[in-house]
Design an enzyme around this catalytic site. Sequence first.
Site, short mmCIF file in Angstrom:
data_model
loop_
_atom_site.label_atom_id
_atom_site.label_comp_id
_atom_site.label_asym_id
_atom_site.label_seq_id
_atom_site.Cartn_x
_atom_site.Cartn_y
_atom_site.Cartn_z
N LYS A 48 74.24 -3.99 88.22
CA LYS A 48 75.15 -4.76 87.36
C LYS A 48 76.30 -3.84 86.99
O LYS A 48 76.09 -2.73 86.50
CB LYS A 48 74.42 -5.27 86.12
CG LYS A 48 73.50 -6.45 86.43
CD LYS A 48 72.94 -7.07 85.17
CE LYS A 48 72.18 -8.36 85.47
NZ LYS A 48 73.07 -9.46 85.86
N LYS A 64 69.89 -20.05 90.77
CA LYS A 64 68.97 -19.79 89.67
C LYS A 64 68.45 -21.14 89.18
O LYS A 64 69.15 -21.85 88.45
CB LYS A 64 69.68 -19.04 88.54
CG LYS A 64 70.09 -17.64 88.94
CD LYS A 64 70.87 -16.94 87.85
CE LYS A 64 71.19 -15.51 88.26
NZ LYS A 64 72.15 -14.86 87.34
#
Length: 344
Positions: free
Chosen positions: A149, A257
Amino acid sequence: MTADYKKYILKFKRPSGTSRGVLTEKETWFLKISDGNNFGIGECGILRSLSYDDRPDYEDKLKWVCENINMGREMLWEELREFPSIQFGVEMAFQSLSSQDPFLLFPSEFTAGKKAIPINGLIWMGDKAFMKRQISEKIEAGFNCIKLKIGAIDFETELELLKSIRSNFSEKEIELRVDANGAFSPQDALEKLEALSNFQLHSIEQPIKPGQIEEMADLCKKTPLPIALDEELIGVIDVTEKEKLIQIINPQYAIFKPSLIGGFKGTGEWKDICENNDVDWWITSALESNIGLNAIAQWTYTLNPDLPQGLGTGGLYTNNFESPLEVKMGEIQYNSSKDWEFNL
């Protein structure tokens, strides 16, 4: 048939950083349905500030679902298009109820413990030392696909981290993915992508904030490294609009997701559209407990994915539920000799 729900707060073992802030806990909701003899359990995994259904009437909608549970799975799903995480919880609960074992939703060689799913090792944001330590831990744990990230600390420091990995591991040894969570501006995104492309990255997720469709389309056209849409898919609930989005942006990848895009059925709509437009994909959990992760992992295996998936978040919490899911040598496995410990 009866139904009820309960809120549950998952506690992070250590604060976990993203470009949207640091997480110390995660709210989730469990939906339990019963036909008098058997029960089914579903997880409504909302992510505050990110989920499309982060709205004041969320709990009221859960109450409505319980009051109208006899409408059945398909009709409820259609009525819940503005509540994707509840759609997923409803699907999961009905699938669980119809199974011989409430936690064995999609029996396969995966749930039999014969096959595993390759996954990426996730590196959370933090200072340089913290991120470096995580990278070493993931490599030692046998991961050959690592996702970092980025976008919260100094960009030059992030480039140094990537350079450090590449100086020790080639792209054949370690596949690198980065996730910007929309941290770049449209003005500087291409320049940053060019800098990142020096490190033979597999892809970058969501370089700019969602909703800037023309800018993202232009970026996908000019990018020196593959772009994966993530947050861009959230809140697009009409099938025609989904197709339009993919065709306009024409990304290299899309990330699904289920908790954020309408569960199995909603993900299936996106998957079909992407495949029809030559866009590859992978599936990622969204900080669910092991209940939701279990359903996502079992279902993902049935799709015969050919890329490492993003399914390794089960070990983040101090108060998760003991499950047969295990992460070993860069794969998520189902240890069928282990029992569930689920008490609410």
